[in-house]
Every structure is written in structure tokens, then in C-alpha cells.
Design an enzyme around this catalytic site. Structure first.
Site, mmCIF file in Angstrom:
data_model
loop_
_atom_site.group_PDB
_atom_site.id
_atom_site.type_symbol
_atom_site.label_atom_id
_atom_site.label_comp_id
_atom_site.label_asym_id
_atom_site.label_seq_id
_atom_site.Cartn_x
_atom_site.Cartn_y
_atom_site.Cartn_z
ATOM 1 N N LEU A 64 -6.690 -0.309 -4.116
ATOM 2 C CA LEU A 64 -6.868 -1.998 -4.023
ATOM 3 C C LEU A 64 -7.639 -2.757 -5.123
ATOM 4 C CD1 LEU A 64 -8.653 -1.323 -0.370
ATOM 5 C CD2 LEU A 64 -6.225 -1.948 -0.914
ATOM 6 N N LYS A 65 -7.624 -2.273 -6.160
ATOM 7 C CA LYS A 65 -7.955 -3.065 -7.517
ATOM 8 C C LYS A 65 -7.071 -3.282 -8.157
ATOM 9 C CE LYS A 65 -12.518 -1.983 -6.468
ATOM 10 N NZ LYS A 65 -13.234 -2.843 -5.803
ATOM 11 N N HIS B 188 4.092 -1.964 -0.567
ATOM 12 C CA HIS B 188 3.507 -3.001 0.328
ATOM 13 C C HIS B 188 3.904 -2.926 1.636
ATOM 14 C CE1 HIS B 188 1.431 -6.929 0.588
ATOM 15 N NE2 HIS B 188 2.383 -7.193 1.380
ATOM 16 N N ASP C 58 1.442 -8.020 -5.923
ATOM 17 C CA ASP C 58 2.550 -7.842 -4.961
ATOM 18 C C ASP C 58 3.814 -8.474 -5.462
ATOM 19 O OD1 ASP C 58 1.078 -6.584 -3.139
ATOM 20 O OD2 ASP C 58 0.732 -8.420 -2.343
#
Length: 196
Positions: free
Chosen positions: A93-94, A110, A151
Site C-alpha cells: 500500500l505504499k 488491482h 494503477d
């Protein structure tokens, strides 16, 4: 069976994607060797899975004192030392800058059909809530190469799942995660086949 593809796996939390990859490797259906697990959190459950599998692991927290470049170096230097072919983000999450020597060598999955429902802050339940709120008839997952935008980057594989009438974010998340458990290994198998 192709020569195992050497990878490092980046995690931040529960480690469910890591566990899925380990299960597939154990069943000999995934020609991958995980040489290193890096977590952005010391309490990530995925570290337990790495330990149980005998895989070296590191915790690299993104401290306020870290510049983006310093954090990138802290993450990718051990990957270079482990001589891995690819770096696989598994619920990491970084945001991390991708060094030039790792371009098209970092993968992410994703939980939506990119380019839709991606971008900063679009992870976990937020994605599924947004899909349902938009009235989309289908969702799914996307495996893509990581670049320096959220993303973004060339898409390797899409897998679609239906959005059903009355779906809750949790129900959709479960359906998408089930697809992820097959799609990520499929993408890695493709890369392993290309590498031989």
C-alpha cells in the site's frame, strides 16, 4: 516445467495474495521461486507466511525522514541483492518509485478493470464501493506493470467477474479476490514461459 521465475514479494497487511502464491508453488502449479518478502509494516500477517515457508523477509517502513528516492532504494536494493527477475506487489500500500533497472519488472494486481476505478486512494473496499455506485455490470482484476503513477502501466492480464444485483462491496470483493487468486499466478506463468 520451466525454470522457476525468481521474484521478491512486497506486502503491507494480511498476506492473502502471498499465501495464495505459496500454495500454488507448493502444489507445483506455479514455477516461481520467492527469494525475498518485504513488508511495509512490522505487524503484517504475511511475514508469518514468509517465515513458515523459510523465505527471508525484511520490514521497510516508509518513515517521514525518507525521501521518495531513499524509500525506493531501501526497497529495491535488497531485491537486486537477491537477484530477482521480478518484484510482485501483493497488497503493498505504499507508493514507491520504480528505478530504471526495474522498469517492466514490477507487477501489481488491482481489484478492478483498469483503467477504470484506479488511482490514488482506490484500494480495498473503496474500489468495490465505487464499482457498485457507478452501476457497473462487471468488474474484475487487472495485473499490470507498475510505473510511477498509481494503477498505471502496461496491462498484462484482465479477468472479468459479474456485478450481481444486490451486490455488497464485501460480496463483490470476495468474487474479485477469487479471480485474483487465479489471475496473478496465470500472469506469472506467462512471464516464466517467456523467460525460458
Amino acid at each position: 516445467m520451466p525454470v522457476p521465475l525468481s521474484i521478491a514479494v512486497l506486502i503491507s497487511g494480511g498476506g492473502t495474495t502471498l499465501r495464495n502464491l505459496l500454495d500454488k508453488i507448493q502444489s507445483e502449479s506455479l514455477p516461481v521461486e520467492i527469494r525475498l518478502v518485504i513488508s511495509s509494516s512490522p505487524t503484517a500477517r504475511g511475514l508469518e507466511y514468509a517465515d513458515a515457508a523459510g523465505i527471508p523477509s525484511l520490514v521497510i517502513e516508509k518513515k517521514k525522514s525518507f525521501t521518495d528516492a531513499a524509500f525506493s532504494d531501501a526497497v529495491f536494493s535488497p531485491c537486486r541483492d537477491a537477484n530477482v527477475r521480478y518484484v510482485v506487489m501483493a497488497g503493498f500500500l505504499k507508493h514507491v518509485l520504480i528505478p530504471a533497472d526495474f522498469e517492466k519488472r514490477v507487477l501489481n494486481i488491482h481489484p478492478a478493470l483498469l483503467p477504470a476505478f484506479g488511482g490514488k486512494g482506490m484500494y480495498g473496499h473503496q474500489v468495490h464501493e465505487a464499482v457498485i455506485a457507478a452501476g457497473a455490470k462487471e468488474s474484475g482484476c487487472t495485473v499490470h506493470y507498475v510505473d510511477n503513477e498509481y494503477d498505471h502501466g502496461p496491462i498484462i492480464l484482465h479477468r472479468k467477474v459479474p456485478v450481481l444485483p444486490g451486490d455488497t462491496p464485501s460480496a463483490l470483493q470476495a468474487r474479485v479476490f477469487s479471480a485474483e487468486c487465479e489471475t496473478y499466478p496465470d500472469a506469472l506463468r506467462q512471464l516464466a514461459a517467456q523467460a525460458t
